[in-house]
Design an enzyme around this catalytic site. Structure first.
Site, mmCIF file in Angstrom:
data_model
loop_
_atom_site.group_PDB
_atom_site.id
_atom_site.type_symbol
_atom_site.label_atom_id
_atom_site.label_comp_id
_atom_site.label_asym_id
_atom_site.label_seq_id
_atom_site.Cartn_x
_atom_site.Cartn_y
_atom_site.Cartn_z
ATOM 1 N N SER A 99 44.416 -5.612 -9.183
ATOM 2 C CA SER A 99 43.036 -5.529 -10.022
ATOM 3 C C SER A 99 43.429 -5.893 -11.410
ATOM 4 C CB SER A 99 42.050 -4.507 -9.847
ATOM 5 O OG SER A 99 40.546 -4.505 -10.437
ATOM 6 N N ARG A 152 45.452 -11.779 -5.069
ATOM 7 C CA ARG A 152 44.460 -11.050 -4.028
ATOM 8 C C ARG A 152 43.158 -11.918 -4.119
ATOM 9 N NH1 ARG A 152 42.114 -9.118 -0.198
ATOM 10 N NH2 ARG A 152 42.097 -7.061 0.425
ATOM 11 N N THR A 211 35.621 -1.733 -9.654
ATOM 12 C CA THR A 211 35.807 -0.520 -9.305
ATOM 13 C C THR A 211 34.892 0.663 -9.571
ATOM 14 O OG1 THR A 211 37.992 -1.086 -10.365
ATOM 15 C CG2 THR A 211 37.836 1.323 -10.023
ATOM 16 N N CYS A 217 47.952 -20.983 -0.718
ATOM 17 C CA CYS A 217 48.609 -19.835 -0.469
ATOM 18 C C CYS A 217 49.275 -19.488 -1.757
ATOM 19 C CB CYS A 217 49.460 -19.932 0.867
ATOM 20 S SG CYS A 217 50.575 -18.370 0.901
ATOM 21 N N CYS A 243 54.044 -12.963 3.009
ATOM 22 C CA CYS A 243 52.856 -12.542 2.659
ATOM 23 C C CYS A 243 52.257 -11.599 1.704
ATOM 24 C CB CYS A 243 52.051 -12.536 4.125
ATOM 25 S SG CYS A 243 50.264 -12.256 3.786
ATOM 26 N N CYS A 302 46.843 -11.520 0.713
ATOM 27 C CA CYS A 302 45.603 -11.849 -0.323
ATOM 28 C C CYS A 302 44.762 -12.282 0.444
ATOM 29 C CB CYS A 302 46.127 -12.882 -1.293
ATOM 30 S SG CYS A 302 46.187 -14.610 -0.520
ATOM 31 N N CYS A 346 44.087 -17.564 3.059
ATOM 32 C CA CYS A 346 44.423 -18.498 4.184
ATOM 33 C C CYS A 346 42.960 -18.372 5.328
ATOM 34 C CB CYS A 346 45.585 -18.167 5.040
ATOM 35 S SG CYS A 346 45.937 -16.596 5.469
#
Length: 549
Positions: free
Chosen positions: A49, A295, A331, A494, A518, A521, A524
């Site tokens: 984050s 992310r 958050t 990606c 990978c 995130c 895709c």
């Protein structure tokens, strides 16, 4: 294994719920068993984050967090907002929602590690490295989750390390998986949670982030910059952040909304271009990149919140979509949702089963009071008041900024209308024939980097000999549709180089999936134009290993 409460995901929402449940137990002299399952190798390993924290939810949950050593120690000292052209930066007034007086620049992965310790001290059982892969349903209600089997080869055979997955049965199951959680998506579909309240499709963005150590003379703890404009076209929503942490570290990130139209847009390469802007590069020159990650994040806001409860459980945090996009903060809303869900769960379990009888444990728990509590909370007010700002950028950058100012300063969030998102992100992608291929500069190895170097900094790792967790529903679609019509966009949206079109023995291009790269995130599963990619969890413990994100 049986528990009173099973929480899926050890992020801020899930851990806040776990801690609050145990606080309620202590205050009212009850005993409920609570477990948290987390697919990362440790708590915080998959947490990424910005992050500038509004601390009031943390204070509500743990009033003595300062004395107890929470990693929240860098107060915000400066807010600046810039519009970037190709070579210049123009400072404009910082939008009201982005003022950060009283907030703190933090690493959310580090805060979650600390919250995990607090949860365990309170008696919560946390199981990192266990990936919840299946929702357990019985008689129309959720009864827990199951973790996936481990030690299965790519061919589907049991290896010597085979370990059967566990069923974690629970009276209440709280899904706190974060944005686009795979089980949360399953539950929403199973119970029609979007349709139940007329919620629109969720919309998303992809955030790419690095943490740098910069020369001391360039660092100012608590400094906060945001930018819009270059290198994105004005028709594409996005922007960036630079947050000065402690220890001469700077968190910087580039965010692109996934409703972009151009299939040639390469999100990773646009991030590298942004770092080469003179305003950004002057900070990074002489510094060292320490970590990289990516992310997706929710951008649908108020319009996209589904019904939050179902028989046997509830959705928390970003699984439900509580990110406040104009604030660039989620958050505090996630933590608040976790606390309210915990209170509703405690009340429901102790009221329906004061003596934990066998028959009472068979009844699905009703957490509808959580929905009511959320609608009466400041989270709901925040999201309702800011609901029109993100969809206003359908007008483009300049129209969106003008509309945001109108909505904020004149209408004050009380417009008599609500703008719609209208379609899911994958439907925005247009055929490649309408656009020109893009040529991106080679990385210089100092400020911009190739994919391999960035992946190394993410710490991502998966057992190679396991079935791919990235599944094509129809293996023929990539070469029949995605490649000829959209020029193979998988290789560009990606941020980890998972998807590659490579020639086979006959010279024909085929889609290769490098699942071991990978970053989890989920882009895709969101942006694929035919929704042919299904993201599932790999073996527990796989994926990135973030320590300062």
């Amino acid at each position: 294994m049986e528990y009173d409460v099973c929480i899926v995901g050890a992020g801020p929402a899930g851990l806040s719920a776990a801690i609050k449940l145990k606080q309620e137990c202590q205050a009212k002299e009850k005993d409920l068993s609570v477990c948290v399952v987390e697919k990362g190798s440790e708590v915080g390993a998959h947490i990424l984050s910005g992050n500038v924290l509004e601390p009031h939810a943390l204070t509500e949950l743990l009033p003595n967090w300062k004395e107890d050593g929470a990693p929240v120690s860098t107060p915000a000292t400066e807010d600046r907002f810039f519009v970037l052209s190709e070579k210049r930066a123009f400072r404009i007034p910082t939008p009201k929602q982005m003022h950060n007086k009283g907030n703190f620049v933090i690493s959310l992965s580090q805060l979650c590690r600390w919250l995990g310790q607090k949860a365990e001290e309170a008696g919560v059982e946390i199981y990192p490295g266990f990936a919840a892969s299946e929702v357990l349903y019985r008689n129309g209600a959720v009864r827990g989750v199951a973790t996936n089997d481990m030690g299965i080869s790519k061919a589907g055979a049991k290896k010597g390390t085979f370990q059967r997955g566990m069923e974690l049965r629970a009276r209440a199951t709280l899904f706190a998986e974060g944005c686009r959680g795979s089980l949360s998506q399953d539950v929403m579909k199973e119970f029609g949670l979007r349709e139940a309240v007329g919620a629109e499709d969720q919309t998303y963005a992809l955030g790419l982030k690095e943490v740098w150590e910069v020369p001391a003379e360039k660092h100012k703890a608590g400094r906060i910059w945001h930018t819009v404009g270059y290198p994105l076209p004005t028709s594409t929503y996005g922007g960036s952040f630079l947050y000065h942490m402690d220890k001469n570290q700077v968190a910087l990130g580039f965010v692109v909304a996934l409703d972009y139209k151009d299939p040639y847009l390469n999100l990773y390469q646009e991030f590298q271009r942004w770092k080469q802007h003179p305003k950004i590069r002057q900070l990074l020159d002489g510094g060292t990149c320490l970590q990289y990650g990516a992310r997706t994040l929710n951008e649908g806001g108020f319009q996209s919140i589904p019904k939050l409860t179902f028989p046997g459980g509830a959705l928390l945090g970003c699984s439900a979509g509580f990110l406040n996009v104009p604030k660039i903060k989620g958050t505090h809303t996630a933590m608040k949702s976790g606390m309210l869900a915990a209170q509703a769960t405690f009340s429901a379990l102790t009221a329906s089963s004061p003596h934990h009888t066998s028959s009472s444990r068979q009844q699905p728990v009703d957490l509808s009071s959580y929905q009511t509590a959320m609608e009466e909370s400041y989270v709901w007010d925040e999201l309702r008041d800011s609901r029109n700002i993100r969809p206003g950028f359908k007008l483009g950058l300049w129209g969106g900024l003008a509309h945001a100012a109108l909505d904020t300063y004149l209408l004050r969030g009380n417009a008599p209308w609500t703008l719609r998102h209208r379609h899911p992100d994958h439907e925005a992608l247009q055929p490649a024939a309408k656009f020109q291929p893009k040529q991106y500069p080679k990385p210089d190895g100092r400020v911009s980097f190739d994919m391999a170097a960035s992946l190394y900094r993410s710490g991502t790792n998966h057992e190679h000999d396991q079935p791919s967790h990235l599944r094509l529903l129809n293996k023929g679609v990539p070469t029949a549709v995605n490649l000829p019509i959209y020029a193979g966009p998988e290789s560009r949206y990606c941020p980890a180089g998972v998807y590659e079109y490579a020639a086979d023995a006959t010279g024909a291009l085929k889609l290769q999936i490098h699942a071991q790269n990978c970053l989890h995130c989920k882009a895709c599963s969101i942006k694929d134009p035919t929704q042919n990619i299904k993201w599932t969890v790999p073996e527990g413990g796989g994926g990135p290993n973030y320590t300062m994100m």
